[in-house]
Design an enzyme around this catalytic site. Structure first.
Site, mmCIF file in Angstrom:
data_model
loop_
_atom_site.group_PDB
_atom_site.id
_atom_site.type_symbol
_atom_site.label_atom_id
_atom_site.label_comp_id
_atom_site.label_asym_id
_atom_site.label_seq_id
_atom_site.Cartn_x
_atom_site.Cartn_y
_atom_site.Cartn_z
ATOM 1 N N ASP A 93 38.638 37.205 25.837
ATOM 2 C CA ASP A 93 37.445 37.845 26.409
ATOM 3 C C ASP A 93 36.203 37.168 25.846
ATOM 4 O OD1 ASP A 93 37.204 40.929 27.818
ATOM 5 O OD2 ASP A 93 35.353 40.057 27.027
ATOM 6 N N ASN A 134 41.759 37.884 35.027
ATOM 7 C CA ASN A 134 41.180 39.192 35.343
ATOM 8 C C ASN A 134 39.694 39.284 35.027
ATOM 9 O OD1 ASN A 134 41.245 42.362 35.349
ATOM 10 N ND2 ASN A 134 40.546 41.763 33.295
ATOM 11 N N TYR A 149 29.667 38.383 44.721
ATOM 12 C CA TYR A 149 30.929 39.010 44.289
ATOM 13 C C TYR A 149 31.942 38.989 45.431
ATOM 14 C CZ TYR A 149 34.035 42.549 42.197
ATOM 15 O OH TYR A 149 35.122 43.217 41.675
ATOM 16 N N LYS A 173 35.529 37.031 45.523
ATOM 17 C CA LYS A 173 36.802 37.760 45.604
ATOM 18 C C LYS A 173 37.578 37.379 46.858
ATOM 19 C CE LYS A 173 36.468 40.055 41.709
ATOM 20 N NZ LYS A 173 37.317 39.682 40.559
ATOM 21 N N ILE A 175 37.752 51.396 40.507
ATOM 22 C CA ILE A 175 38.539 51.840 39.359
ATOM 23 C C ILE A 175 37.560 52.285 38.277
ATOM 24 C CG2 ILE A 175 40.312 51.137 37.682
ATOM 25 C CD1 ILE A 175 41.225 50.869 40.662
ATOM 26 N N THR A 189 36.170 52.093 35.265
ATOM 27 C CA THR A 189 36.114 51.212 34.085
ATOM 28 C C THR A 189 34.642 51.020 33.714
ATOM 29 O OG1 THR A 189 35.749 49.096 35.197
ATOM 30 C CG2 THR A 189 38.045 49.865 35.073
#
Ligand code: NAD
Length: 247
Positions: A38, A88, A154, A158, A187, A189
């Site tokens: 990360d 990811n 984005y 994607k 989601i 997060t």
């Protein structure tokens, strides 16, 4: 849900938080050794420490090809091989209509969300082939197949991830390497933490399930795709969206 990853070596980018953290935890629970990679080095160390001896932290900016090379080398040096990779890490980017989207913001989102996955796959693939094969999962989104007003960069990244996934899957299918993409709905997060309660309710309303997804649910699908149970699943895009795309 736990799949058997004993003897496998894995790396997960964006593993300090959210979906990536859940994937790293589930891989380790299945017996894999995991590189928790990360840009947030402290976060990666905290996740790796809490997983324990099977995990190792690495600080990386996936937009930097040299840093990605060091990440793959670190996994291979530490674990002796690389079998599994989950690309990811990603960012949301600023929200503006297309005609007002700042070119420098476009470039930043494309560099991380698309370039970062290309640089990662480019170096993961030879390492996985050298280990005799394995699997890669690229984290796309429902915005890999739908538009979203205000997020041109984005959404473009994607969507493009799906083309990269299919192309690389075709190239390496006969060599024992499977490459798939996952398309989560919204989601819960930290990626969504900037939203107020009303915006959050608006997102929930888009999902027939009546809620947002969890990182653990996305991690379970990702781990299935990485597992031997998915041996015939290749080059495809797997939605996990509470019915969002069925409308
Ligand atoms: N949360 C959602 O609703 C949702 C929906 C669909 C797809 N996704 C995708 O899932 C992935 C994970 O998202 P999340 O919701 O867990 O987000 P998150 O913000 O919780 O985690 C993303 C992680 O990626 C790391 N990161 C960001 N830029 C990086 C870089 N250049 N190099 C290395 N690490 C970097 C961050 O430090 C963070 O730890 C992203 O690709 C995101 O686009 C998320």
């Amino acid at each position: 849900m736990t799949f058997d990853f004993s003897g496998k070596a894995a790396l997960v980018t964006g593993a300090a938080s959210g979906i990536g953290e859940a994937v790293a935890r589930q891989l380790a629970a299945g017996g894999a050794r995991v590189l928790v990679a990360d840009a947030n080095g402290d976060g990666a160390r905290a996740v790796a420490d809490s997983i324990g001896a099977n995990a190792r932290a690495f600080t990386v900016d996936i937009a930097d090809p040299a840093a990605v090379a060091a990440m793959v080398d670190d996994a291979v040096d530490a674990f002796g091989a690389l079998h599994l990779a989950v690309n990811n890490a990603g960012i949301g980017g600023a929200s503006h209509p297309t005609a007002e989207y700042p070119p420098e913001e476009w470039q930043r989102v494309i560099d991380v969300n698309l370039g970062g996955v290309f640089h990662s796959m480019r170096l993961e693939i030879p390492a996985i082939l050298a280990a005799g094969g394995g699997a890669i999962v690229n984290m796309s989104s429902i915005l890999g197949s739908n538009g979203w007003a205000g997020s041109i960069a984005y959404v473009a990244a994607k969507h493009a991830l799906l083309g990269m996934t299919k192309t690389a899957a075709l190239e390496y299918a006969a060599k024992g390497l499977r490459i798939n993409a996952v398309g989560p709905g919204f989601i819960d997060t930290p990626l969504l933490s900037h939203m107020d309660a009303e915006a959050h309710r608006g997102l929930v309303a888009l999902h027939p399930a009546g809620r947002l997804g969890t990182s653990e649910e996305v991690a379970a699908l990702t781990c299935f795709l990485l597992s031997e149970q998915a041996a015939f699943v290749n080059g495809s895009y797997h939605l996990i969206d509470g019915g969002y795309s069925a409308r």
